[in-house]
Design a protein around this motif. Structure first.
Motif, PDB file in Angstrom:
ATOM      1  N   LYS A  49       0.811  -1.221   0.000  1.00 21.53           N
ATOM      2  CA  LYS A  49       0.000   0.000   0.000  1.00 21.53           C
ATOM      3  C   LYS A  49       0.841   1.267   0.000  1.00 21.53           C
ATOM      4  N   LYS A 101       0.366   3.900  -3.089  1.00 18.56           N
ATOM      5  CA  LYS A 101      -0.076   5.288  -2.941  1.00 18.56           C
ATOM      6  C   LYS A 101       0.914   6.257  -3.579  1.00 18.56           C
ATOM      7  N   GLU A 130      -3.203   5.851   8.012  1.00 20.55           N
ATOM      8  CA  GLU A 130      -3.910   6.810   7.167  1.00 20.55           C
ATOM      9  C   GLU A 130      -4.800   7.728   7.986  1.00 20.55           C
ATOM     10  N   ASN A 152      -8.525   5.334  -2.432  1.00 20.47           N
ATOM     11  CA  ASN A 152      -8.218   4.532  -1.250  1.00 20.47           C
ATOM     12  C   ASN A 152      -7.199   3.450  -1.598  1.00 20.47           C
ATOM     13  N   GLU A 153      -7.560   2.525  -2.509  1.00 25.18           N
ATOM     14  CA  GLU A 153      -6.606   1.497  -2.897  1.00 25.18           C
ATOM     15  C   GLU A 153      -7.064   0.790  -4.166  1.00 25.18           C
ATOM     16  N   GLU A 156     -17.901   4.932   0.809  1.00 26.16           N
ATOM     17  CA  GLU A 156     -16.955   4.080   0.092  1.00 26.16           C
ATOM     18  C   GLU A 156     -17.585   3.613  -1.211  1.00 26.16           C
ATOM     19  N   ASP A 191     -10.905   1.409  -5.244  1.00 26.31           N
ATOM     20  CA  ASP A 191     -11.781   1.909  -4.180  1.00 26.31           C
ATOM     21  C   ASP A 191     -11.530   3.393  -3.921  1.00 26.31           C
ATOM     22  N   PHE A 192     -12.623   4.124  -3.743  1.00 25.22           N
ATOM     23  CA  PHE A 192     -12.563   5.565  -3.489  1.00 25.22           C
ATOM     24  C   PHE A 192     -13.453   5.936  -2.317  1.00 25.22           C
ATOM     25  N   PHE A 193     -13.192   7.114  -1.757  1.00 23.03           N
ATOM     26  CA  PHE A 193     -14.123   7.767  -0.846  1.00 23.03           C
ATOM     27  C   PHE A 193     -14.758   8.943  -1.580  1.00 23.03           C
ATOM     28  N   GLU A 214     -16.804   1.796  -4.956  1.00 24.07           N
ATOM     29  CA  GLU A 214     -15.837   0.923  -5.592  1.00 24.07           C
ATOM     30  C   GLU A 214     -16.193   0.710  -7.059  1.00 24.07           C
ATOM     31  N   TYR A 267      -0.978  10.151   4.770  1.00 22.62           N
ATOM     32  CA  TYR A 267      -0.632   8.880   5.404  1.00 22.62           C
ATOM     33  C   TYR A 267       0.810   8.923   5.889  1.00 22.62           C
TER      34      TYR A 267
END
Length: 371
Positions: A148, A152, A230, A327-328, A237, A315-317, A239, A165
């Motif tokens: 991760k 990022k 983080e 996010n990841e 969330e 994945d997002f916020f 995706e 982070y």
């Protein structure tokens, strides 16, 4: 009219699952879905389990590998041991007391593996050396996607919006703990603490103060000596799955979905994902059309920035102000028929069995080696 028979030999697909990590059971659950869905009229299937001690064994082909009575499934260590010699693409059975016997060549491997020693580029490297085609991303994309911290850094360099982070390496925590704690406090509370190289929400905790942070870091270090911390991002969330297209066409994004977590969970943890029934997916996500288009474009950019192949989930916020925060990315996302990525593709018009077939065909299109 005489019945016509297709005389072409069927493609031999080895579905590999299990592994030497804490996501062993998650891998088996995905493999059970693949084994049930794969078209046996087109493919000969060889199920290969990797036991928790690292042994490759020939597994039974009629298992769904489901959680029963709260017990997680695992690969039986008693099966016929297997080897895949470098450069041959041929499976060898290694029964004790018998001469090694060939099980024939494998056309493509479907590595239904998650976490270290599977999703992180290690099995991809082994398959490259063996000269065998395989489903999913290559060595570099798999390795970077698993870590991760590096993930990022790559996404930020590609212009994706990444939240604040702190990376805590083993030496940092052992020798410079006070400095680490100050760096984390600067993020603000609460924070989320994660093993840098684990998935399926294993080892993740929420920390609201220094005392909780220390416990959370120690918990994460049970899975990985390298830890990512983080800042909490307020938001929903959302995706999105991305699929490689045939030939030279650009990747395509699914309709986005929103993960909804119920019950007594601070976040989308392992229990909510796999043990209980506290997670649901709202698909398509209830977001404005312009946000949907932006999110899909960012998901494809993330896929290409990492050099992914096959399938990924991004994945997002979605924040209250209307922004999106990365996010990841998962280069081999959860893959049961009810996992998020397959559900997103089903809602986009590509049902699970067709998705499995598409991934195998994509793998057959590309040769091993540099590309």
């Amino acid at each position: 009219m005489n019945e016509q028979h297709d005389s072409r030999p069927r493609v031999r697909v080895a579905v590999v699952f299990g592994g030497r990590n804490s996501e062993h059971a998650v891998s088996l659950m995905g493999a059970g879905s693949v084994l049930a869905a794969i078209d046996r009229s087109r493919y000969d299937v060889i199920p290969i389990g990797i036991a928790t001690d690292g042994r490759w064994v020939l597994a039974a082909d009629d298992q769904r590998f489901e959680i029963e009575g709260g017990e997680l499934p695992s690969v039986a260590e008693s099966g016929t041991a297997l080897a895949l010699p470098s450069g041959e693409g041929e499976l060898i059975a290694l029964d004790a007391g018998r001469i090694p016997a060939s099980l024939g060549e494998v056309d493509v491997v479907f590595p239904m593996l998650h976490g270290p020693f599977g999703e992180d580029g290690t099995i991809q490297g082994l398959l490259e050396m063996a000269g065998v085609r395989y489903v999913g991303s290559g060595v570099l994309a798999s390795a970077v996607g698993m870590d991760k911290a590096y993930m990022k850094a790559v996404m930020a360099a590609a212009g994706l919006p990444v939240g604040p982070y702190v990376v805590v390496r083993d030496r940092d925590w052992r020798l410079e703990r006070e400095r680490v704690l100050k760096d984390v406090e600067a993020l603000g509370w609460p924070v989320f603490v994660k093993p840098s190289r684990a998935g399926s929400s294993q080892g993740i905790s929420r920390a609201g103060d220094v005392e909780e942070l220390v416990r959370a870091v120690e918990f994460a270090r049970e899975h990985d000596p390298k830890v990512l911390i983080e800042a909490a991002i307020e938001g929903r969330e959302i995706e999105c799955a991305v699929l490689q297209s045939p030939g030279d066409a650009p990747p395509t994004a699914s309709v986005p979905g929103e993960v909804l977590v119920e019950g007594d969970h601070d976040f989308f943890d392992f229990s909510a994902k796999y043990i209980g029934s506290d997670m649901s997916l709202a698909v398509p996500a209830d977001i404005p059309p312009a946000v949907c288009e932006e999110l899909q474009a960012l998901a494809v950019r993330a896929f290409e920035a990492l050099g992914c192949e096959g399938l990924s989930r991004v994945d997002f916020f979605y924040t209250p102000s209307g922004g999106l925060v990365f996010n990841e990315i998962n280069t081999m996302p959860g893959f049961t028929a009810m996992s998020v990525a397959p559900q997103l593709w089903a809602a986009s018009g590509l049902p699970y069995a067709s998705l499995v077939d598409r991934l195998i065909q994509l793998a057959l299109e590309r040769p091993p080696g540099l590309r």
